[in-house]
Design a protein around this motif. Structure first.
Motif, PDB file in Angstrom:
ATOM      1  N   MET A 250      18.848   8.392   4.036  1.00 44.74           N
ATOM      2  CA  MET A 250      18.742   6.978   3.658  1.00 44.74           C
ATOM      3  C   MET A 250      18.451   6.144   4.902  1.00 44.74           C
ATOM      4  O   MET A 250      18.974   6.394   5.978  1.00 44.74           O
ATOM      5  N   LYS A 251      17.587   5.148   4.735  1.00 45.44           N
ATOM      6  CA  LYS A 251      17.232   4.275   5.845  1.00 45.44           C
ATOM      7  C   LYS A 251      17.154   2.831   5.364  1.00 45.44           C
ATOM      8  O   LYS A 251      16.486   2.548   4.374  1.00 45.44           O
ATOM      9  N   ASP A 252      17.838   1.938   6.060  1.00 44.97           N
ATOM     10  CA  ASP A 252      17.820   0.525   5.703  1.00 44.97           C
ATOM     11  C   ASP A 252      16.547  -0.104   6.250  1.00 44.97           C
ATOM     12  O   ASP A 252      16.339  -0.195   7.458  1.00 44.97           O
ATOM     13  N   LEU A 253      15.658  -0.554   5.342  1.00 41.38           N
ATOM     14  CA  LEU A 253      14.395  -1.160   5.750  1.00 41.38           C
ATOM     15  C   LEU A 253      14.478  -2.680   5.777  1.00 41.38           C
ATOM     16  O   LEU A 253      13.455  -3.356   5.922  1.00 41.38           O
TER      17      LEU A 253
END
Length: 257
Positions: free
Chosen positions: A1-4
């Motif tokens: 998961m990556k916070d964009l």
């Protein structure tokens, strides 16, 4: 998961925020469509479909390669299908082209030049206002308001009616549809009742919090699962238990039209 970070653009849909709410539009997508078709300098039009135009299917004899009604069929149907698919995606933020796209979608397998021209007219209509948007208001009341109408026996090929529905939460538009009815209605009253049943089923589906859990558990949902109760008494039951209230809407105020 990556916070964009804060969502601004996703799958051709632009997202903008303000104190008034969230605005959704597909301006970049629409302008790219205009450029790809070479219609950037084309004259815009005021309606997505010519007034009183009735498009029909053409009978085609594959054995002798003949055509009827003097209209040429398009040699490569995939060109028509791809263009219509791109226009269909624009209905995510442009309910005003929904009826026309529904109408043009009936000619997927045997499109004629005139129906292909109909697609180009929709693009020229979009050119008039490529940045049209939908506002999800920050101050909307949590009340579902629905509009419905029917175009009785409007299909020249099957004489089926077309249902139109339009649902809002407060002032925020959240659901809309233009769809040909599955059976032929023998009167305008019957067509209106089928339209009413469709919009009540939509409202009940939106009002049922359990549906969100069901979709989360099984994302492969077909729209027919929303319309289990299709008996004519369905609407009457919802009126009697106070879930919905019916109100006649004059032509000038009928938003679904």
């Amino acid at each position: 998961m990556k916070d964009l970070g804060v969502l601004k653009y996703f799958l051709g849909i632009e997202v903008m925020r303000s104190n008034k709410g969230i605005v959704l539009n597909q301006q970049k997508y629409a302008l790219e469509l205009l450029a790809d078709l070479g219609l950037g300098e084309a004259k815009s039009v005021c309606t997505p479909l010519e007034q009183n135009q009735k498009l029909t299917l053409v009978e085609y004899d594959e054995s002798v390669q003949t055509k009827v009604n003097g209209d040429d069929l398009i040699a490569d149907v995939t060109v028509y299908q791809r263009l219509l698919g791109r226009l269909l995606y624009l209905t995510n933020t442009r309910p005003n082209i929904m009826f026309t796209i529904q109408h043009l979608s009936q000619f997927m397998h045997k499109p004629k030049k005139i129906t292909f021209g109909g697609c180009f007219r929709v693009v020229r209509y979009i050119k008039k206002n490529p940045g049209q948007c939908i506002l999800l208001s920050a101050t909307s009341k949590l009340q579902l308001i629905a509009f419905c109408d029917s175009d009785w026996a409007s299909c020249p090929m099957s004489r089926r009616s077309v249902t139109g529905l339009y649902v809002k939460i407060g002032e925020s538009l959240i659901s809309w549809k233009s769809k040909k009815q599955t059976t032929v209605s023998r009167s305008s009253a019957e067509a209106e009742y089928r339209s009413m049943t469709a919009v009540v089923a939509e409202v009940m589906w939106l009002n049922d919090s359990k549906v969100a859990l069901q979709i989360a558990a099984n994302p492969v949902f077909h729209e027919r699962t929303k319309h289990i109760e299709i008996d004519c008494h369905f609407v009457q039951d919802k009126i009697k238990d106070g879930t919905i209230q019916m109100q006649h809407i004059g032509t000038t105020e009928q938003l679904v039209d």
